[in-house]
Motif scaffolding. Structure first.
Motif, PDB file in Angstrom:
ATOM      1  N   GLU A 307      -6.613 -12.676  21.194  1.00  0.00           N
ATOM      2  CA  GLU A 307      -8.083 -12.737  21.447  1.00  0.00           C
ATOM      3  C   GLU A 307      -8.904 -12.159  20.386  1.00  0.00           C
ATOM      4  OE1 GLU A 307      -9.466 -11.011  25.244  1.00  0.00           O
ATOM      5  OE2 GLU A 307      -7.649 -11.824  26.290  1.00  0.00           O
ATOM      6  N   PHE A 308      -8.449 -10.985  19.592  1.00  0.00           N
ATOM      7  CA  PHE A 308      -9.409 -10.326  18.618  1.00  0.00           C
ATOM      8  C   PHE A 308      -9.406 -11.484  17.475  1.00  0.00           C
ATOM      9  CE2 PHE A 308      -8.634  -6.717  15.413  1.00  0.00           C
ATOM     10  CZ  PHE A 308     -10.026  -6.763  15.058  1.00  0.00           C
ATOM     11  N   GLU A 311     -11.803 -14.146  18.635  1.00  0.00           N
ATOM     12  CA  GLU A 311     -13.027 -13.665  18.619  1.00  0.00           C
ATOM     13  C   GLU A 311     -13.868 -13.914  17.209  1.00  0.00           C
ATOM     14  OE1 GLU A 311     -15.517  -9.610  20.069  1.00  0.00           O
ATOM     15  OE2 GLU A 311     -14.239  -9.417  18.242  1.00  0.00           O
ATOM     16  N   GLY A 312     -13.177 -13.896  16.108  1.00  0.00           N
ATOM     17  CA  GLY A 312     -13.683 -13.850  14.759  1.00  0.00           C
ATOM     18  C   GLY A 312     -13.588 -15.434  14.388  1.00  0.00           C
ATOM     19  N   LYS A 314     -14.907 -19.086  14.241  1.00  0.00           N
ATOM     20  CA  LYS A 314     -16.241 -19.468  14.672  1.00  0.00           C
ATOM     21  C   LYS A 314     -16.076 -21.254  14.658  1.00  0.00           C
ATOM     22  CE  LYS A 314     -17.736 -16.038  12.128  1.00  0.00           C
ATOM     23  NZ  LYS A 314     -16.454 -15.528  11.669  1.00  0.00           N
ATOM     24  N   ASN A 329     -17.652 -11.253  10.691  1.00  0.00           N
ATOM     25  CA  ASN A 329     -17.051 -10.406  11.668  1.00  0.00           C
ATOM     26  C   ASN A 329     -17.106  -8.986  11.901  1.00  0.00           C
ATOM     27  OD1 ASN A 329     -15.957 -13.103  12.724  1.00  0.00           O
ATOM     28  ND2 ASN A 329     -14.340 -12.739  11.538  1.00  0.00           N
ATOM     29  N   ARG A 336     -22.141  -4.511  17.683  1.00  0.00           N
ATOM     30  CA  ARG A 336     -21.592  -4.165  18.763  1.00  0.00           C
ATOM     31  C   ARG A 336     -21.574  -2.660  19.140  1.00  0.00           C
ATOM     32  NH1 ARG A 336     -16.736  -7.727  21.392  1.00  0.00           N
ATOM     33  NH2 ARG A 336     -17.889  -9.435  22.167  1.00  0.00           N
ATOM     34  N   GLY A 343     -15.959  -3.323  22.342  1.00  0.00           N
ATOM     35  CA  GLY A 343     -15.409  -4.363  21.278  1.00  0.00           C
ATOM     36  C   GLY A 343     -13.692  -3.960  20.857  1.00  0.00           C
ATOM     37  N   PHE A 344     -13.245  -4.805  20.336  1.00  0.00           N
ATOM     38  CA  PHE A 344     -12.000  -4.686  19.857  1.00  0.00           C
ATOM     39  C   PHE A 344     -11.670  -3.427  18.823  1.00  0.00           C
ATOM     40  CE2 PHE A 344     -11.730  -8.907  20.963  1.00  0.00           C
ATOM     41  CZ  PHE A 344     -10.703  -9.006  22.002  1.00  0.00           C
ATOM     42  N   ALA A 347     -12.364  -3.596  14.838  1.00  0.00           N
ATOM     43  CA  ALA A 347     -13.304  -4.645  14.580  1.00  0.00           C
ATOM     44  C   ALA A 347     -14.173  -4.493  13.460  1.00  0.00           C
ATOM     45  CB  ALA A 347     -14.383  -4.627  15.888  1.00  0.00           C
TER      46      ALA A 347
END
Length: 377
Positions: A307-308, A311-312, A314, A329, A336, A343-344, A347
């Motif tokens: 997932e991390f 998320e980055g 696009k 990112n 965030r 957030g992760f 990040a």
């Protein structure tokens, strides 16, 4: 509708190599609005550049003092919330310090400062003020670097036993052999760069990456640096042996005289169950090595990624993403944090990582000057 975070910029003007990278990154997730700043030490050039960005001329300031004074008079919901420091190294500390003391969030280029003492001072002020502070170790933002970090954290290559990070460039080679050129380049001026050129500029990226993806801390180093000429006070090449623990060792190689190299940043991590390799010049490929198995190539955007990593990402699979996306990112992670959203972990690189980077730079030079001895971090 969510209001954009008001962003100011110090440096990054017409002649800046990194200004456009930060501006594109700031706009990437629609989180920021660039409202002004000080883009150049020459005010007329700063104004001309701000006009090209179609900014309000009243917020293109003469210097940082004028910026802080004017912004602090504005209502809180109108003033700059975070300011990016994109100036030469020697200005990072005084500018970041003044911004923190006045309650601004800060995004700062690396190296964080020119001395470890300065870095620790910033850390103390930041802890007192509670501001968000990001240091742009840009390459941590690549989706497949984040995938590498997650896979190592999940134990997919087992216990780490070897770390090999290399960052080779050749851009100083045409300058270093000309006495006049090497004496007028700010990167080779200790007053503007600090005590290190190569290690301070790109070696610190490799150091940060080694700790970022492995989750381990480097405990000791042994460094051998190359200055090439007696009148050159700054290292332009170096090899550093790394000890993470008694059983986990590594090597960091950095050079700005690797003739013909462009931006060859390579990360290789080997565990007792497998290995991972990533190359910055081909950032969309993460190579997974397993004993007795065919080489696996992982690419961004696929559901097998974490997932991390996703998320980055696009774009759909097969559409290359690059350095702008990586920096974007990081800016997204900082946004965030400013908004106090969850957030992760990892990040964006925090101030503490910038402090460790400065410690690494100083200890590397110390190790070399002591005759290539082991030094504890």
């Amino acid at each position: 509708m969510m209001k954009k975070i008001k962003l100011g910029i110090l440096g990054g003007g017409e002649e800046s190599l990194i200004g456009i990278l930060h501006r594109v990154a700031a706009n990437m997730f629609d989180q920021y609005e660039i409202v002004g700043g000080v883009f150049d030490s020459e005010h007329s050039r700063s104004v001309d550049f701000g006009n090209k960005l179609q900014l309000d001329k009243s917020r293109i300031y003469r210097d940082l003092d004028h910026l802080v004074e004017a912004e602090m008079k504005l209502p809180e919901n109108e003033r700059m919330q975070v300011i990016s420091v994109l100036t030469p190294n020697f200005l990072h500390f005084p500018m970041s310090k003044q911004l923190l003391e006045n309650g601004f969030h800060v995004i700062c280029e690396k190296p964080l400062t020119t001395t470890l003492e300065e870095a620790k001072t910033l850390e103390k002020i930041q802890q007192e003020k509670g501001s968000i502070f990001g240091v742009t170790y840009t390459y941590t933002g690549y989706p497949m670097v984040r995938q590498m970090k997650t896979m190592i954290q999940n134990g997919e290559i087992g216990s780490i036993q070897k770390v090999d990070v290399q960052y080779y460039q050749g851009w100083i080679n045409p300058l270093i052999h000309d006495k006049e050129k090497r004496s007028t380049t700010w990167r080779l001026d200790p007053e503007k760069s600090g005590i290190s050129c190569c290690i301070g500029d790109i070696g610190t990226h490799a150091f940060n990456m080694a700790e970022y993806v492995t989750g381990l801390k480097i405990q000791e180093i042994l460094a051998d640096l190359n200055y090439l000429y007696e009148d050159n006070p700054m290292d332009i090449d170096g090899t550093v042996l790394l000890r993470f623990s008694e059983k986990t060792k590594g090597v960091l190689r950095a050079s700005q005289i690797a003739t013909g190299e462009e931006n060859n940043f390579t990360v290789k991590i080997y565990g007792d169950k497998g290995g991972l390799k990533w190359e910055q010049e081909n950032p969309n490929y993460l190579y997974l090595l397993k004993e007795g198995q065919a080489l696996q190539v992982l690419k961004p955007g696929h559901p097998y990624n974490s997932e991390f990593s996703l998320e980055g990402t696009k774009l759909p699979p097969g559409h290359p993403e690059g350095i702008f996306d990586s920096m974007g990112n990081i800016y997204f992670g900082i946004a965030r944090a400013i908004r106090k959203e969850k957030g992760f972990e990892g990040a964006f690189p925090k101030l503490s990582e910038g402090v460790r980077g400065m410690n690494f730079i100083e200890k590397t030079v110390e190790s070399h000057k002591q005759g290539n001895t082991w030094v504890k971090l």
